[in-house]
Design a protein around this motif. Sequence first.
Motif, short mmCIF file in Angstrom:
data_model
loop_
_atom_site.label_atom_id
_atom_site.label_comp_id
_atom_site.label_asym_id
_atom_site.label_seq_id
_atom_site.Cartn_x
_atom_site.Cartn_y
_atom_site.Cartn_z
N TYR A 189 0.78 -1.23 -0.09
CA TYR A 189 -0.02 0.05 0.18
C TYR A 189 0.76 1.33 0.10
CZ TYR A 189 -3.41 3.51 1.27
OH TYR A 189 -4.32 4.76 1.46
N ARG A 233 2.19 1.96 -3.01
CA ARG A 233 1.09 2.38 -4.14
C ARG A 233 0.76 1.19 -5.03
NH1 ARG A 233 2.63 8.62 -5.72
NH2 ARG A 233 2.42 9.37 -3.53
N TYR A 248 -1.52 -1.38 -5.17
CA TYR A 248 -3.01 -1.54 -4.46
C TYR A 248 -3.41 -2.61 -4.86
CZ TYR A 248 -2.45 3.71 -3.97
OH TYR A 248 -1.91 4.74 -3.86
N GLU A 274 -4.28 -5.31 -1.65
CA GLU A 274 -5.56 -6.05 -1.62
C GLU A 274 -5.52 -7.36 -1.55
OE1 GLU A 274 -9.90 -5.89 -3.93
OE2 GLU A 274 -8.06 -5.48 -5.11
N LEU A 307 -7.82 1.21 2.14
CA LEU A 307 -7.34 1.18 0.66
C LEU A 307 -8.42 1.52 -0.03
CD1 LEU A 307 -5.17 -1.55 -0.77
CD2 LEU A 307 -7.35 -1.22 -1.70
#
Length: 301
Positions: free
Chosen positions: A66, A69, A71, A75, A96
Amino acid sequence: SKKFTQEFKQYTIDYYHSSGKSIRYMSEKIGIKYMKYKRGDFGNMKNKNLEKYDAKTLNEIGITYYENREYEKAEERYLAAIEKGSVEALYNLALLYHHLDRIEEAENYYKKSAKEGNVNALNSLGMIYKAQKEYEKAEKYYMEALEKGDKFADYNLGNLYNALRKFKKAEEHYLKAEKSGDTNAMNNLAIMYYKRGKKKEAEEMYIKAAENGHIGAMNNLGYLYLNEGNYKEADKYCTKATENGHSSGMYNLGAIFEVQGKYEEAKEWYEKAEKQGMKQAKERLKLFAKAEKEANKEKNS
C-alpha cells in the motif's frame, strides 16, 4: 546510509499510524522485512504461496505494498490476512478501498472493523455518510465514536453541525475539541464565528490556533486584519503563513500592498501566488497589465 535510515524511519512511522504499534516494536519486528524489500529479496516473498504466511505477516506485507502504491497486491494480501483472522487487515483494507474511491467496499469493511471494536472505523463511516449527505447516519457513527472515546469525534461533529447550520451544537463540539488541543477545530470555529459576524471571538480563536502552529489560521487572521485595515498585523500573519508555503498568504500579501498603493510589491506577491496555481492572483495580474497598458496609452497620447 542516511537516505535508507530516513526511509526506514518514515516506513515505521507510517505503519505505526495504521497499526497503533510503537515505533520500537515496528523497528524490531518488521525492520528485517523492510530491509529485504529495499534489497529486492522481499520481491521473492510475494510470489510464494500466501498460505505459508500467518495473518500478521500478510497484513504487514499488504501495508508495504500500500505504501508503495501497489494497490492490487496490497488488496490480495489484506484479503488473505482477513481469511486467517487478522482484525487489523479489515481496517487497512477499508482504508485502501476508501483511498481508491471504492466507497461501497470501504463501507462494508469499515463496518466489519467497527464490529471488532475499531473506533477509527466508526469515524470513517461518519465521514463517508457526511460526504454522501446522509447526515443522520453520519451523526450516529460520530456519536458512537465519541461515546467510545475517539479524540477526533468532537471535531467531526463540529464540522457536521456547522454544515447543517446547527451552530450552537457545532460550537459546543468545536470547543470540546479545542480543549484537547485540536488546532483544526480552533480554526474552523474561528471561521464559523467570522462568517456569523462574531469578529472578536474569531480573532481570539485564530490567534490561539496560529500560536499553536496552524498555518491556515495564520493566513485567516491576516485576512481578518486586512479587512479591518490593520495592515501591520495583516502583514505579520500573512508573512508567517507564506513562510510556511501557504499560497493564499502570498495572495493576501499582494492585496495588503495593493490597498496601500504599493503596486510593485503587490505585483511581486501576486506573481508568487500565481506560480502556486492561484487563479485569483492571475486575474489580479491581468488587471494590473490592463491598467499599465491604459496608463502608457494615455501617457503617449
